[in-house]
Design a protein around this motif. Sequence first.
Motif, PDB file in Angstrom:
ATOM      1  N   PRO A   4      24.968  66.083  68.202  1.00  0.00           N
ATOM      2  CA  PRO A   4      25.602  66.643  67.184  1.00  0.00           C
ATOM      3  C   PRO A   4      25.318  65.710  65.829  1.00  0.00           C
ATOM      4  O   PRO A   4      25.446  66.279  64.998  1.00  0.00           O
ATOM      5  N   LEU A   9      25.720  67.970  62.688  1.00  0.00           N
ATOM      6  CA  LEU A   9      26.887  68.910  63.051  1.00  0.00           C
ATOM      7  C   LEU A   9      28.109  68.080  62.996  1.00  0.00           C
ATOM      8  O   LEU A   9      29.066  68.543  62.808  1.00  0.00           O
ATOM      9  N   TRP A  80      25.616  67.705  73.068  1.00  0.00           N
ATOM     10  CA  TRP A  80      26.163  69.002  73.513  1.00  0.00           C
ATOM     11  C   TRP A  80      25.139  69.879  74.567  1.00  0.00           C
ATOM     12  O   TRP A  80      23.988  69.658  74.143  1.00  0.00           O
TER      13      TRP A  80
END
Length: 81
Positions: A4, A9, A80
């Motif tokens: 991420p 993100l 992730w």
Amino acid sequence: MLCPICNGLEQLSVQCPSCAMQTDDLGRAVDFTAPYAPYQPDDDEATMTISGAELAAITCNHVVYCRLCQAVFEASVQKWP
């Protein structure tokens, strides 16, 4: 699997273990030692079959820098699925 932090993100938020100040992310640790290839998948992940227990252990190591005490160290970020 994606990081991420690498994908923008989330922001990496790590305190320096020496002085407890906020650190700066310098990027992936592998980028300091391997040839630069930003759009290539990680070789070890391209052919992996991952169980649920192993999924939590997959990380992306980032190099972080403390401006106050000039410490440089690695921080692990969980990828992730």
